[in-house]
Design an enzyme around this catalytic site. Structure first.
Site, short mmCIF file in Angstrom:
data_model
loop_
_atom_site.label_atom_id
_atom_site.label_comp_id
_atom_site.label_asym_id
_atom_site.label_seq_id
_atom_site.Cartn_x
_atom_site.Cartn_y
_atom_site.Cartn_z
N ASP A 61 0.89 -1.19 -0.11
CA ASP A 61 0.02 0.00 0.09
C ASP A 61 1.10 1.06 -0.09
O ASP A 61 1.57 1.41 0.84
CB ASP A 61 -0.88 -0.30 1.38
CG ASP A 61 -2.19 0.93 1.03
OD1 ASP A 61 -2.08 1.97 0.27
OD2 ASP A 61 -2.95 0.63 2.02
N ASP B 266 -3.20 7.52 -3.32
CA ASP B 266 -3.37 6.20 -2.72
C ASP B 266 -3.59 4.96 -3.42
O ASP B 266 -4.62 4.99 -4.22
CB ASP B 266 -4.41 6.44 -1.59
CG ASP B 266 -4.31 5.46 -0.47
OD1 ASP B 266 -3.61 4.43 -0.63
OD2 ASP B 266 -5.31 5.27 0.47
N HIS C 226 -12.31 5.64 0.82
CA HIS C 226 -12.28 6.93 1.62
C HIS C 226 -12.12 8.15 0.56
O HIS C 226 -11.45 8.05 -0.41
CB HIS C 226 -11.46 6.90 2.75
CG HIS C 226 -10.03 6.40 2.05
ND1 HIS C 226 -9.07 7.51 1.83
CD2 HIS C 226 -9.49 5.39 1.99
CE1 HIS C 226 -7.94 6.84 1.27
NE2 HIS C 226 -8.21 5.36 1.50
N GLU D 54 -11.10 0.64 -2.32
CA GLU D 54 -10.23 -0.23 -1.85
C GLU D 54 -10.76 -1.65 -1.18
O GLU D 54 -10.76 -1.65 -0.09
CB GLU D 54 -9.05 0.29 -0.81
CG GLU D 54 -9.32 0.98 0.42
CD GLU D 54 -8.36 1.27 1.06
OE1 GLU D 54 -7.15 0.76 1.30
OE2 GLU D 54 -8.29 2.45 1.80
N GLU E 72 -6.14 -1.40 -4.75
CA GLU E 72 -6.70 0.12 -4.61
C GLU E 72 -6.42 0.84 -5.76
O GLU E 72 -5.50 0.83 -6.46
CB GLU E 72 -6.25 0.56 -3.19
CG GLU E 72 -6.60 1.98 -2.85
CD GLU E 72 -6.17 2.59 -1.51
OE1 GLU E 72 -5.07 2.03 -1.09
OE2 GLU E 72 -6.71 3.35 -0.91
CO CO Z 1 -6.50 3.80 1.18
#
Ligand code: CO
Length: 293
Positions: A81, A92, A152, A185, A277
């Site tokens: 990640d 992200d 998010h 994600e 993600e």
């Molecule tokens: Co994230």
């Protein structure tokens, strides 16, 4: 809001993830991969939005190796990640590699869930509809979506803002709108699909400021200030200040109640977990994947 900075951060996050994946080979140390990836992020003109993370097997997220970590990749399921920011604007993204060679389907499940979610994202889609697509895709493979982890929104210097994008049909009728930037994600689990916070955190975040008289803590706080209230890891501090001073300062900040801890998140039934993600921008029609190389 600076779309330019955010797009650039996302691009660098994608390049850094690709780089981390290229380093992730049997025999490689996860600490080395994290350090090299963080350096690469800086070379590319970004800053880590959070420490590079490689979570193994039943750990879904929040594992960041300490300086003395000797874990080597061999037969694990490894979720990488990577987050990058430019002036606080964050990209992200994450990917999972299966070194065991027995969990190809598990890796495919979260990746396909992400792809299927991206296919339906457009203005007006509800969070529950996205969650439902993720859930059904993962369940079709015979696995469980992780329900207490979610995608998010991303704000300046804030990695997790609303909306919270569920990995199952949570009946949330909130609609996405054009211009929203969100991280999707999905996590697929062979176990419970619920994670708990374990112990021994290596990732921290300063929650607010408070004066301290301790000289060492003050010195280390000056370094932590550079992270702009984004998460940081112990390794970044021990490299500069050594173990003893870092431990003392972290203890001190905890006593002052200004330190958030993010321990590794582990599946309740110790099931293996995969993650995928992307950060996406909701457009007039559909969405654009911002974390593509
Ligand atoms: Co994230």
């Amino acid at each position: 809001m600076s779309l330019k900075d955010q797009k650039k951060a996302c691009k660098i996050a994608a390049q850094a993830l690709k780089y981390a994946v290229s380093l992730a080979k049997p025999g490689a140390s996860i600490k080395d991969i994290c350090e090299k990836t963080e350096s690469r992020i800086k070379e590319l003109g970004g800053e880590p939005a959070f420490p590079a993370q490689i979570s193994l097997n039943e750990t879904a997220a929040h594992f960041c190796p300490d300086e003395d970590d000797t874990t080597v990749l061999k037969d694990q399921v490894a979720s990488i990640d990577i987050g990058v920011h430019i002036n606080g604007y964050i990209g992200d993204n994450a990917a999972t590699i299966d070194f065991s060679k027995n969990n190809t389907e598990l890796v495919k499940a979260s990746r396909e869930a992400l792809n299927n979610a991206i296919k339906i994202i457009r203005p007006g889609i509800t969070l529950a509809e996205i969650g439902k697509v993720i859930q059904t895709t993962i369940e079709r493979y015979g696995f469980a979506p992780v329900r207490n982890l979610s995608g998010h929104g991303l704000d300046q210097y804030n990695i997790h803002t609303s909306p919270s994008v569920p990995n199952y049909d949570n009946k949330d009728t909130t609609e996405l709108k054009q211009g929203d930037i969100i991280a999707i994600e999905p996590f697929a689990s062979k176990g419970a699909g619920i994670v708990y916070e374990s112990s021994n955190p290596t990732i921290f975040q300063l929650t607010r400021k408070k004066p301290t008289r301790n000289m060492i803590t003050r010195k280390i706080l000056k370094e932590i200030d550079k992270y702009n209230n984004l998460p940081f890891c112990k390794r970044w501090l021990t490299k500069k200040f050594g173990q003893a001073k870092t431990n003392l300062a972290l203890r001190n900040l905890k006593q002052l109640n200004i330190l958030a801890e993010y321990p590794p998140l582990i599946d309740k039934n110790q099931g293996l977990i995969s993650q995928a993600e992307h950060t996406v921008l909701v457009k007039k029609q559909g969405c654009e994947i911002l974390t593509s190389v």
